[in-house]
Design an enzyme around this catalytic site. Sequence first.
Site, PDB file in Angstrom:
ATOM      1  N   TRP A   1       6.710  42.163 -48.499  1.00 44.01           N
ATOM      2  CA  TRP A   1       5.650  41.664 -49.443  1.00 44.01           C
ATOM      3  C   TRP A   1       4.677  41.077 -49.052  1.00 44.01           C
ATOM      4  CZ3 TRP A   1       4.687  36.268 -50.555  1.00 44.01           C
ATOM      5  CH2 TRP A   1       3.690  36.435 -51.519  1.00 44.01           C
TER       6      TRP A   1
ATOM      7  N   SER B   1      12.369  43.342 -46.098  1.00 45.82           N
ATOM      8  CA  SER B   1      11.992  42.334 -47.415  1.00 45.82           C
ATOM      9  C   SER B   1      11.512  43.365 -48.910  1.00 45.82           C
ATOM     10  CB  SER B   1      10.639  41.646 -47.229  1.00 45.82           C
ATOM     11  OG  SER B   1      10.580  40.516 -48.063  1.00 45.82           O
ATOM     12  N   MET B   2      10.451  43.372 -49.299  1.00 50.07           N
ATOM     13  CA  MET B   2       9.971  44.056 -50.549  1.00 50.07           C
ATOM     14  C   MET B   2      10.115  45.535 -50.119  1.00 50.07           C
ATOM     15  SD  MET B   2       6.977  43.951 -53.199  1.00 50.07           S
ATOM     16  CE  MET B   2       7.048  45.143 -54.540  1.00 50.07           C
TER      17      MET B   2
ATOM     18  N   ASP C   1      17.803  32.986 -42.878  1.00 55.36           N
ATOM     19  CA  ASP C   1      16.644  33.569 -43.716  1.00 55.36           C
ATOM     20  C   ASP C   1      16.503  32.790 -45.323  1.00 55.36           C
ATOM     21  OD1 ASP C   1      15.012  35.013 -45.738  1.00 55.36           O
ATOM     22  OD2 ASP C   1      15.760  37.071 -44.492  1.00 55.36           O
TER      23      ASP C   1
ATOM     24  N   HIS D   1      13.635  35.013 -41.943  1.00 57.56           N
ATOM     25  CA  HIS D   1      12.897  36.288 -42.490  1.00 57.56           C
ATOM     26  C   HIS D   1      12.098  36.924 -41.753  1.00 57.56           C
ATOM     27  CE1 HIS D   1      12.779  38.437 -46.398  1.00 57.56           C
ATOM     28  NE2 HIS D   1      11.512  38.503 -46.306  1.00 57.56           N
TER      29      HIS D   1
END
Length: 297
Positions: A58, A124-125, A248, A277
């Site tokens: 993201w 992630s995204m 994370d 993360h």
Amino acid sequence: MHRRDILISGGALAAGAAVATRPAAADHRPATLRTRDGVQLFHRDWGEGPAVVFAASWALTSEMWAYQVAHLSERGFRCIAYDRRGHGRSDVPGRGYDMDTLADDLGAVIEGLGLRDVALVGHSMGGAEVIRYLGRHGSGRVRKVALVAAAAPYLLQTPDNPYGAPQAYFDARLADWARDFPKWVADNRAPFFTPQTSPAMSDWLVDQLVSTPVPVAMATFRAMLARDLRPDLARVDRPTLILHGDKDASAPLEITGRRLAAGIPGARLKVYPGAPHGLFVTHMEQVNADLEAFLRA
């Protein structure tokens, strides 16, 4: 400048112009691809061999994968990393920031480059987009899947999803972004990294983050929140590796990584102790080695 120098310089320029105007080689790879709704997506294409497509986090760009691309392209893989619409060097349309369209954009990259037996890697995204792509388009072109700190399958707390966070929590975050996105990024950068991460490395990624237009950052985040990907997990029917850190703060292991491992048939979860993360840079050597081993197997 002497006449002889002028002649030499002019000859060099003429030679350069001749090279520049030569027809492109047959194997020239274009830097952009067009989606079904006319959006131009920029992508980086390095190396030769089995294809690996990287979906970015993201609000980050394809550049985030620089160290994975460098490692794998030197070891016999063709690495393709693209900028999501609204990010980096891709077009910034005022539409299309929903998970179905973003999954279709991933499909446009795969189909536009004529890829088969491709490995998909998402952070992630980007991991959520990979899952939605498989749920929406199937795995006919896909060989393997790697989910790195993926923000999935469902981040929102609902009566049947106790693992998510309440809507009010995300509303407060969006309100902060609407007021001062760079301040929020600065205030929240530390948990993305480790204390050992160099300031230069963290600055490099933060610069990518704050260069993303705020409306795009908010729209894509809302899209990620709104989409329940749990029904798609059963359609991930290719060998799947999940890499996730137990520190994370953005996509907590219990909400994301473990839920993915439980829902994707045959998925293998590898937990990185102490990893945040941003493990693709903070634990770069281990991530690179694990991805290489998985892709070669």
